[in-house]
Design a protein around this motif. Structure first.
Motif, PDB file in Angstrom:
ATOM      1  N   GLY A   1       0.669   3.662   5.360  1.00  0.00           N
ATOM      2  CA  GLY A   1       0.907   3.157   3.767  1.00  0.00           C
ATOM      3  C   GLY A   1       0.524   4.978   2.784  1.00  0.00           C
ATOM      4  O   GLY A   1       1.370   5.442   2.763  1.00  0.00           O
ATOM      5  N   PHE A   2      -0.373   5.276   2.394  1.00  0.00           N
ATOM      6  CA  PHE A   2      -0.937   6.790   2.233  1.00  0.00           C
ATOM      7  C   PHE A   2       0.210   7.474   3.146  1.00  0.00           C
ATOM      8  O   PHE A   2       0.890   8.700   2.682  1.00  0.00           O
ATOM      9  CB  PHE A   2      -2.461   6.911   2.557  1.00  0.00           C
ATOM     10  N   LEU A   3       0.348   7.941   4.167  1.00  0.00           N
ATOM     11  CA  LEU A   3       0.937   9.128   5.268  1.00  0.00           C
ATOM     12  C   LEU A   3       2.443   8.441   4.811  1.00  0.00           C
ATOM     13  O   LEU A   3       3.235   9.280   4.764  1.00  0.00           O
ATOM     14  CB  LEU A   3       0.981   8.825   6.587  1.00  0.00           C
ATOM     15  N   THR A   4       2.912   6.967   4.142  1.00  0.00           N
ATOM     16  CA  THR A   4       4.469   6.613   4.237  1.00  0.00           C
ATOM     17  C   THR A   4       4.604   7.889   2.528  1.00  0.00           C
ATOM     18  O   THR A   4       5.742   8.201   2.738  1.00  0.00           O
ATOM     19  CB  THR A   4       5.109   5.370   3.806  1.00  0.00           C
ATOM     20  N   ARG A   5       3.447   7.222   1.899  1.00  0.00           N
ATOM     21  CA  ARG A   5       3.970   7.988   0.167  1.00  0.00           C
ATOM     22  C   ARG A   5       4.131   9.422   0.491  1.00  0.00           C
ATOM     23  O   ARG A   5       4.371  10.288   0.187  1.00  0.00           O
ATOM     24  CB  ARG A   5       3.038   7.664  -0.436  1.00  0.00           C
ATOM     25  N   THR A   6       3.300  10.632   1.193  1.00  0.00           N
ATOM     26  CA  THR A   6       2.935  11.576   0.674  1.00  0.00           C
ATOM     27  C   THR A   6       3.708  12.218   1.807  1.00  0.00           C
ATOM     28  O   THR A   6       4.519  13.313   1.347  1.00  0.00           O
ATOM     29  CB  THR A   6       1.287  12.085   1.721  1.00  0.00           C
ATOM     30  N   ILE A   7       3.983  11.512   3.141  1.00  0.00           N
ATOM     31  CA  ILE A   7       5.447  12.225   3.926  1.00  0.00           C
ATOM     32  C   ILE A   7       6.883  11.905   2.919  1.00  0.00           C
ATOM     33  O   ILE A   7       7.973  13.232   2.875  1.00  0.00           O
ATOM     34  CB  ILE A   7       5.613  11.635   5.438  1.00  0.00           C
ATOM     35  N   GLY A   8       6.724  11.303   2.318  1.00  0.00           N
ATOM     36  CA  GLY A   8       7.970  10.548   1.629  1.00  0.00           C
ATOM     37  C   GLY A   8       8.004  11.523   0.821  1.00  0.00           C
ATOM     38  O   GLY A   8       9.555  11.712   0.006  1.00  0.00           O
ATOM     39  N   GLU A   9       7.483  11.885  -0.007  1.00  0.00           N
ATOM     40  CA  GLU A   9       7.194  12.554  -1.103  1.00  0.00           C
ATOM     41  C   GLU A   9       7.457  14.101  -1.453  1.00  0.00           C
ATOM     42  O   GLU A   9       8.064  14.095  -2.101  1.00  0.00           O
ATOM     43  CB  GLU A   9       5.944  12.274  -2.271  1.00  0.00           C
TER      44      GLU A   9
ATOM     45  N   VAL B   1      -8.807  -2.608  11.158  1.00  0.00           N
ATOM     46  CA  VAL B   1      -7.462  -2.863  11.386  1.00  0.00           C
ATOM     47  C   VAL B   1      -6.861  -3.927  10.269  1.00  0.00           C
ATOM     48  O   VAL B   1      -5.202  -3.153   9.416  1.00  0.00           O
ATOM     49  CB  VAL B   1      -7.894  -4.753  12.617  1.00  0.00           C
ATOM     50  N   PHE B   2      -7.379  -5.152   9.666  1.00  0.00           N
ATOM     51  CA  PHE B   2      -6.781  -4.947   8.463  1.00  0.00           C
ATOM     52  C   PHE B   2      -6.260  -4.356   7.210  1.00  0.00           C
ATOM     53  O   PHE B   2      -5.943  -4.353   6.475  1.00  0.00           O
ATOM     54  CB  PHE B   2      -7.094  -6.445   8.024  1.00  0.00           C
ATOM     55  N   LEU B   3      -7.623  -3.874   6.480  1.00  0.00           N
ATOM     56  CA  LEU B   3      -7.487  -2.848   5.904  1.00  0.00           C
ATOM     57  C   LEU B   3      -7.435  -1.464   6.140  1.00  0.00           C
ATOM     58  O   LEU B   3      -6.228  -0.862   5.824  1.00  0.00           O
ATOM     59  CB  LEU B   3      -8.697  -3.096   4.879  1.00  0.00           C
TER      60      LEU B   3
ATOM     61  N   LEU C   1       0.945  -1.068   0.132  1.00  0.00           N
ATOM     62  CA  LEU C   1       0.550  -0.265   0.335  1.00  0.00           C
ATOM     63  C   LEU C   1       0.521   1.377   0.209  1.00  0.00           C
ATOM     64  O   LEU C   1       0.553   2.457  -0.508  1.00  0.00           O
ATOM     65  CB  LEU C   1      -0.734  -0.104   0.737  1.00  0.00           C
ATOM     66  N   ALA C   2       2.286   1.176   0.391  1.00  0.00           N
ATOM     67  CA  ALA C   2       3.328   1.993  -0.108  1.00  0.00           C
ATOM     68  C   ALA C   2       3.366   2.169  -1.269  1.00  0.00           C
ATOM     69  O   ALA C   2       3.724   3.587  -1.362  1.00  0.00           O
ATOM     70  CB  ALA C   2       3.993   2.372   1.614  1.00  0.00           C
TER      71      ALA C   2
END
Length: 271
Positions: free
Chosen positions: A211-219, A202-204, A75-76
């Motif tokens: 995943g959304f926060l990882t991509r947003t912050i990483g980009e 929990v599982f989704l 999801l990331a």
């Protein structure tokens, strides 16, 4: 006439050469993980009870950890700014809902009765499995196949929300109403709306938000090129580590049952 096959052969060789050992031999690792789980479940007394005793909600905590580790890297990788093209594709969404909630359950109902007419408990379980849309495995297999990650994320989310409202009604229909119409034995099962909702959240929800926060912050911090060319290749293998860990735990939980009832297991596995 001979240059094209040669070029294809070279390209295939180059692709294989760039695969990591984990990716290249993944079928082998999966088979070994299954075997290890069976051996542990069969030889370690009380392991299945110990693994199942630690729970998150109604599910096993070790399995939950494995699924979350499996789903987060996938999801990331999703480009969330491109999901609008999927949500606007009504034909795709309609086809997914039809296959998942009309064709799939009906097919599993038929297979369960054809192959397990004398095993009511396993038959009921198989019908329920046919109603439960998978989240983690859909994402991981789609990623391994280099499928459309944005489409997979949207379809999984849509079907998971639909599952919250449809699971109980379809369970009642396929376990009681339809068998009654056909003159077959009826069974009953209890479905908790809040339990299903909690499982979806929990599982989704957790890996999706992560995943959304990882991509947003990483980009924002390093740019898309760094994120996709440097960060994701380091994160990606953890999805397969999570997959293999989950397989070991799943087979360890059922190791004794599988090895003591091999014929029934084969019959259940065919559908």
């Amino acid at each position: 006439m001979t240059s094209a096959p040669a070029a294809d052969s070279r390209s295939e060789t180059e692709v294989v050469a760039h695969l990591s050992r984990l990716d290249r031999f993944l079928p082998v690792w999966i088979i070994l993980a299954m075997a290890l789980g069976l051996i542990l479940g069969r030889t370690v007394d009380g392991l299945d009870e110990a693994l199942d005793s630690v729970k998150i909600g109604s599910g096993s905590l070790p399995i939950a950890i494995g699924l979350l580790v499996m789903m987060y890297p996938v999801l990331a990788k999703v480009r969330y700014d491109e999901t609008q093209r999927v949500t606007g594709d009504h034909k795709l969404l309609g086809a997914s809902l039809f296959m998942n909630w009309i064709l799939g359950p009906a097919l599993m109902f038929a297979l369960a009765w054809l192959m397990l007419p004398d095993l009511p408990e396993f038959r009921t379980g198989l019908i329920i499995v046919g109603l439960a849309r998978c989240i983690a495995m859909v994402l991981i297999w789609n990623d391994l196949a280099c499928g459309d990650r944005e489409a997979a994320a949207v379809l999984v989310a849509v079907n998971s929300v639909f599952q919250v409202f449809a699971f109980g009604a379809l369970g009642w229909f396929y376990l009681q109403t339809l068998p009654g119409w056909l003159g077959l034995e009826t069974t009953s099962a209890e479905f908790s709306f809040w339990s299903i909702t909690g499982s979806v959240l929990v599982f989704l929800g957790i890996p999706l938000v992560a995943g959304f926060l990882t991509r947003t912050i990483g980009e924002k911090a390093k740019g898309r090129e760094w994120y996709e060319d440097t960060f994701l290749p380091r994160l990606g293998p953890w999805a397969l580590y999570g997959l293999l860990f989950t397989i070991v735990v799943l087979f360890a939980l059922q190791g004794d049952a599988i090895t003591s009832q091999p014929f029934d297991v084969v019959r259940i596995s065919l559908p």
